[in-house]
Motif scaffolding. Structure first.
Motif, mmCIF file in Angstrom:
data_model
loop_
_atom_site.group_PDB
_atom_site.id
_atom_site.type_symbol
_atom_site.label_atom_id
_atom_site.label_comp_id
_atom_site.label_asym_id
_atom_site.label_seq_id
_atom_site.Cartn_x
_atom_site.Cartn_y
_atom_site.Cartn_z
ATOM 1 N N ALA A 122 33.474 41.914 41.149
ATOM 2 C CA ALA A 122 33.320 40.686 40.374
ATOM 3 C C ALA A 122 32.414 39.708 41.118
ATOM 4 O O ALA A 122 32.730 39.320 42.244
ATOM 5 N N PRO A 123 31.295 39.311 40.518
ATOM 6 C CA PRO A 123 30.447 38.304 41.161
ATOM 7 C C PRO A 123 31.164 36.975 41.346
ATOM 8 O O PRO A 123 30.803 36.200 42.224
ATOM 9 N N ASN A 124 32.170 36.699 40.506
ATOM 10 C CA ASN A 124 32.914 35.450 40.623
ATOM 11 C C ASN A 124 34.309 35.663 40.064
ATOM 12 O O ASN A 124 34.475 36.264 39.002
ATOM 13 N N PHE A 125 35.326 35.171 40.788
ATOM 14 C CA PHE A 125 36.704 35.302 40.342
ATOM 15 C C PHE A 125 37.228 34.014 39.709
ATOM 16 O O PHE A 125 38.382 33.969 39.287
ATOM 17 N N GLY A 241 42.087 34.631 39.564
ATOM 18 C CA GLY A 241 41.246 35.768 39.194
ATOM 19 C C GLY A 241 41.400 36.930 40.152
ATOM 20 O O GLY A 241 41.411 38.099 39.734
ATOM 21 N N VAL A 242 41.519 36.644 41.449
ATOM 22 C CA VAL A 242 41.717 37.707 42.437
ATOM 23 C C VAL A 242 43.046 38.422 42.192
ATOM 24 O O VAL A 242 43.117 39.664 42.184
ATOM 25 N N LEU A 243 44.104 37.658 41.977
ATOM 26 C CA LEU A 243 45.417 38.264 41.745
ATOM 27 C C LEU A 243 45.425 39.080 40.457
ATOM 28 O O LEU A 243 46.017 40.167 40.402
ATOM 29 N N LEU A 244 44.764 38.583 39.416
ATOM 30 C CA LEU A 244 44.643 39.349 38.181
ATOM 31 C C LEU A 244 43.922 40.669 38.441
ATOM 32 O O LEU A 244 44.349 41.729 37.961
ATOM 33 N N ALA A 245 42.840 40.626 39.208
ATOM 34 C CA ALA A 245 42.082 41.841 39.499
ATOM 35 C C ALA A 245 42.919 42.844 40.281
ATOM 36 O O ALA A 245 42.861 44.052 40.018
ATOM 37 N N VAL A 246 43.684 42.377 41.242
ATOM 38 C CA VAL A 246 44.533 43.271 42.032
ATOM 39 C C VAL A 246 45.532 43.988 41.133
ATOM 40 O O VAL A 246 45.766 45.202 41.261
ATOM 41 N N GLY A 258 32.557 42.867 36.738
ATOM 42 C CA GLY A 258 32.758 41.591 36.070
ATOM 43 C C GLY A 258 34.193 41.385 35.638
ATOM 44 O O GLY A 258 34.778 42.238 34.970
ATOM 45 N N LEU A 259 34.757 40.248 36.025
ATOM 46 C CA LEU A 259 36.145 39.949 35.674
ATOM 47 C C LEU A 259 36.318 39.750 34.175
ATOM 48 O O LEU A 259 37.414 39.926 33.637
#
Length: 266
Positions: A122-125, A241-246, A258-259
Motif C-alpha cells: 500500500a503506497p498509503n495506509f 489502515g495498517v491493522l486492517l491490512a494485517v 493499494g488499500l
C-alpha cells in the motif's frame, strides 16, 4: 489490483494473528509496534531492524510481517518472508512494475501458491489518503487539466512519494479509459520546474520541516477548479489502515496493490 493464486478457498484465519514488524526502530515502525500491541486479536512477536538476523522473524511464529523499512531492502524482505511462509504487509515505497512482477512470480511458485501466502503493498495506509486517491480517479475524466502536489517532511528519501505516483497512475488510467487528451501545457523551458511526469500527469514534490504527509490533487476546466486535499498530521492516522491490512492479508493469497482494494468503496 489483486493477483489471485491457487483455488478460491478462503485461507484459515488464526484466532490470534502473530505479527512481526520490520523496520521496528524507525518512526513508522515504532508506531506500528504500539498499535499492534494495543489491538485486539493481534500479538507482536518480533521486532526486526537493520543489522538483525532474519531468523528473529523466521522463528518468531509470525503469521504476518509489516514492512516499514527503506526502498533498498524492502523487495528482498518480501521474498524472504515468502520463503518463510509469512504474509507481508508493505508500507515501504519505491516499488516499480518490475519489482512487483518479481513478487508475482515468486507467489506463483508451487510451494508459495500452495501455502496461499498473501502480499499487500500500500503506497498509503491513511484512510483519508485512500479516499482522496479514489475520488481523484473518479473525477479525472471530467476535467481538462490535472496536477498533483505532494508535501512531506524533509527526512523522506524518495520523491515523488509513492502515494503521489499511485494517485497519478490511477488518474492517468481513468483518463485513458475515457479517451481524454493530455492536459494542456505550453511549457517549453522550465529547468525541471514542471516536476515529475507519471503517465502524463505532472507531480510536484515539496519537502518542508513541520510537515508529515499531505497531498493535493488539482483539476481544472474553463471557469472552474476542483481541489481534493488530504492531510496526515500524525503517523497514528495510518494505523487503522495498517491493522486492517494485517487482518485482511491472511485471507488474500497473491499480490494486492493499494488499500482501496480491501475497502468497500463501491
Amino acid at each position: 489490483m489483486t493477483i489471485p493464486v491457487a483455488s478460491a478457498t478462503p485461507s484459515p484465519v488464526p484466532e490470534t494473528i502473530n505479527v512481526a514488524v520490520l523496520g521496528a526502530a524507525g518512526r513508522m515502525g515504532r508506531t506500528v509496534c504500539d498499535a499492534i500491541e494495543a489491538a485486539a486479536g493481534l500479538e507482536l512477536v518480533a521486532r526486526y531492524d537493520a543489522g538483525d538476523d532474519f531468523s528473529v522473524v523466521r522463528e518468531s511464529g509470525a503469521h504476518v510481517a509489516v514492512d516499514f523499512t527503506v526502498p533498498g531492502v524492502t523487495e528482498a524482505n518480501v521474498h524472504a518472508l515468502l520463503d518463510a511462509g509469512i504474509h507481508a504487509v508493505v508500507g515501504t515505497t519505491g516499488w516499480t512494475d518490475e519489482s512487483r512482477q518479481r513478487v508475482r512470480e515468486h507467489l506463483a511458485q508451487p510451494a508459495v501458491a500452495a501455502a496461499r501466502t498473501g502480499v499487500l503493498i500500500a503506497p498509503n495506509f491513511g484512510l483519508s489518503a485512500v479516499l482522496a486517491m479514489t475520488f481523484a480517479a473518479r473525477a479525472a475524466r471530467y476535467f481538462e487539466s490535472v496536477e498533483v502536489i505532494e508535501l512531506h517532511h524533509p527526512d523522506k528519501i524518495d520523491a515523488p512519494s509513492g502515494t503521489a505516483r499511485h494517485t497519478a497512475a490511477a488518474i492517468a488510467a481513468a483518463r485513458a479509459d475515457a479517451g481524454m487528451a493530455p492536459s494542456p501545457d505550453a511549457t517549453e523551458t522550465g529547468h525541471d520546474a514542471r516536476g515529475a511526469d507519471v503517465d502524463g500527469v505532472r507531480v510536484h514534490a515539496v519537502r518542508l520541516r513541520g510537515l508529515v504527509a499531505h497531498e493535493e490533487i488539482l483539476f481544472g476546466n474553463v471557469g472552474e477548479q476542483l481541489s481534493i486535499r488530504q492531510d496526515s498530521f500524525d503517523r497514528v492516522s495510518f494505523m487503522p489502515g495498517v491493522l486492517l491490512a494485517v487482518r485482511e492479508v491472511v485471507t488474500r493469497p497473491g499480490l494486492t496493490v493499494g488499500l482501496e482494494n480491501v475497502l468497500d468503496l463501491s
